[in-house]
Scaffold this active site. Structure first.
Site, PDB file in Angstrom:
ATOM      1  N   THR A 260       0.836  -1.193   0.000  1.00  0.00           N
ATOM      2  CA  THR A 260       0.000   0.000   0.000  1.00  0.00           C
ATOM      3  C   THR A 260       0.873   1.245   0.000  1.00  0.00           C
ATOM      4  O   THR A 260       1.930   1.262   0.621  1.00  0.00           O
ATOM      5  CB  THR A 260      -0.900   0.009   1.246  1.00  0.00           C
ATOM      6  OG1 THR A 260      -1.760  -1.138   1.207  1.00  0.00           O
ATOM      7  CG2 THR A 260      -1.751   1.270   1.317  1.00  0.00           C
ATOM      8  N   GLY A 261       0.410   2.286  -0.693  1.00  0.00           N
ATOM      9  CA  GLY A 261       1.123   3.554  -0.691  1.00  0.00           C
ATOM     10  C   GLY A 261       1.482   4.003  -2.093  1.00  0.00           C
ATOM     11  O   GLY A 261       1.234   3.310  -3.083  1.00  0.00           O
TER      12      GLY A 261
ATOM     13  N   GLY B  36       6.290  -0.617  -0.215  1.00  0.00           N
ATOM     14  CA  GLY B  36       7.183   0.488   0.102  1.00  0.00           C
ATOM     15  C   GLY B  36       7.508   0.536   1.577  1.00  0.00           C
ATOM     16  O   GLY B  36       7.196  -0.376   2.347  1.00  0.00           O
ATOM     17  N   ALA B  37       8.138   1.628   1.994  1.00  0.00           N
ATOM     18  CA  ALA B  37       8.473   1.845   3.402  1.00  0.00           C
ATOM     19  C   ALA B  37       8.579   3.342   3.644  1.00  0.00           C
ATOM     20  O   ALA B  37       8.890   4.111   2.731  1.00  0.00           O
ATOM     21  CB  ALA B  37       9.789   1.156   3.767  1.00  0.00           C
TER      22      ALA B  37
ATOM     23  N   GLY C 274       0.649   5.077   5.555  1.00  0.00           N
ATOM     24  CA  GLY C 274      -0.623   5.018   4.846  1.00  0.00           C
ATOM     25  C   GLY C 274      -1.719   4.323   5.622  1.00  0.00           C
ATOM     26  O   GLY C 274      -2.849   4.193   5.121  1.00  0.00           O
TER      27      GLY C 274
ATOM     28  N   GLU D   8      -0.459  -5.177   6.037  1.00  0.00           N
ATOM     29  CA  GLU D   8       0.848  -5.323   5.391  1.00  0.00           C
ATOM     30  C   GLU D   8       1.691  -6.374   6.115  1.00  0.00           C
ATOM     31  O   GLU D   8       2.338  -7.218   5.479  1.00  0.00           O
ATOM     32  CB  GLU D   8       1.571  -3.979   5.375  1.00  0.00           C
ATOM     33  CG  GLU D   8       0.963  -2.972   4.414  1.00  0.00           C
ATOM     34  CD  GLU D   8       1.541  -1.582   4.531  1.00  0.00           C
ATOM     35  OE1 GLU D   8       1.309  -0.771   3.624  1.00  0.00           O
ATOM     36  OE2 GLU D   8       2.210  -1.289   5.548  1.00  0.00           O
TER      37      GLU D   8
END
Length: 230
Positions: free
Chosen positions: A32-33, A86-87, A101, A107
Site C-alpha cells: 500500500t502507498g 514500500g516503506a 498510509g 501489510e
C-alpha cells in the site's frame, strides 16, 4: 528526477523483478502507498502471467481491480512467492518503519507468509537509524489512552492520528493509529517485540523481525539493489 519519477522508476523495476523471478500462475503480494501504486501500475502490463494478487488495503484492492487484476482473499492462498511494498524508512539491515498510509497490520500479515519481501523506495527513505518518521502503532480504540501512556513512559511523544477534518483516523480494520515521534530506534527487533506486548496494541509499524529481503531503491543514477537475506 523528482520523487514521483523515482517512484515510477522503482515501481517498474519491481515489476521487472517479479517477471524475471516469479513463475507464471503465481499470486503476487501487493502493498500500500504511493510507491506500491507505481508497482501496481507497472504490474498491469504483465497481469496475464499471474493468477492474481493479495492486497494489503482497500485502496490497493481498488487500484488492482481497476487494472483488471484479480484480487484474492488471503485465506484462499497457501503461499506467496513475493510481497512488494514500500516503506517510510529503511535502514542498512533491511529493518523498516511502515504504516504512514495506515495499512500496517494487513501489510504485516501479508508479508508474514511471503517467501520474499521486496521493498521499493526512493533514496530519501534510507536512514542510518530508524525513528525520524513517527512510528505508527495500530490500537483498539478502547485502549487508546492506556497505550498512549505506556508508549510515553518509554520516551518520545505518541499522538492520535487524525483526518483533515480533525476526526480520529480509522484503519481498514476500524482501529485508531498512534504516531509515536521523537524516537531513535537503536534496536528495532527489541522495540517491535516490546510494543506488540502492550495490551490493546494490534501491531506496531516496525518491520524488523520480518524485514526486507531485497530493496530496490530509486536514485538519480538509476535503481540500486540491496540484498539483506539470502
Amino acid at each position: 528526477m523528482n520523487q514521483d519519477e523515482l517512484k515510477r522508476l522503482v515501481g517498474q523495476a519491481a515489476a521487472d523483478y517479479v517477471q524475471q523471478n516469479v513463475a507464471s500462475g503465481a499470486v503476487i503480494g501487493v502493498g500500500t502507498g504511493s510507491t506500491a501504486n507505481c508497482f501496481i501500475d507497472a504490474l498491469a502490463a504483465i497481469k496475464d502471467r499471474y493468477r492474481g494478487a493479495v492486497s494489503s488495503s482497500e485502496a490497493s484492492t481498488a487500484r488492482l481491480r481497476a487494472h483488471g487484476i484479480a484480487v484474492l482473499d488471503l485465506n484462499e492462498v497457501d503461499n506467496l512467492p513475493v510481497y512488494v511494498d514500500g516503506a517510510d524508512e529503511i535502514d542498512a539491515q533491511g529493518h523498516m518503519i511502515k504504516g504512514g498510509g495506515g495499512a500496517l497490520t494487513r501489510e504485516k500479515i501479508v508479508a508474514s507468509i511471503a517467501r520474499e519481501f521486496v521493498c521499493v523506495v526512493d533514496a530519501s527513505k534510507l536512514v542510518p537509524v530508524l525513528g525520524a518518521f513517527p512510528l505508527p502503532v495500530e490500537v483498539i480504540p478502547m485502549a487508546q489512552a492506556a497505550v498512549t501512556r505506556a508508549l510515553a513512559a518509554q520516551g518520545g511523544a505518541p499522538a492520535l492520528r487524525r483526518t483533515a477534518d480533525g476526526k480520529p483516523y480509522l484503519t481498514d480494520n476500524g482501529n485508531v493509529i498512534l504516531d509515536w515521534s521523537g524516537l531513535q530506534i537503536e534496536d528495532p527487533v527489541a522495540l517491535e517485540t516490546r510494543v506488540n506486548q502492550i495490551p490493546g496494541v494490534v501491531t506496531v509499524g516496525l518491520f524488523a523481525q520480518r524485514g526486507a529481503d531485497i530493496c530496490l531503491m530509486g536514485t538519480p543514477q538509476g535503481v540500486q539493489r540491496a540484498t539483506y537475506r539470502a
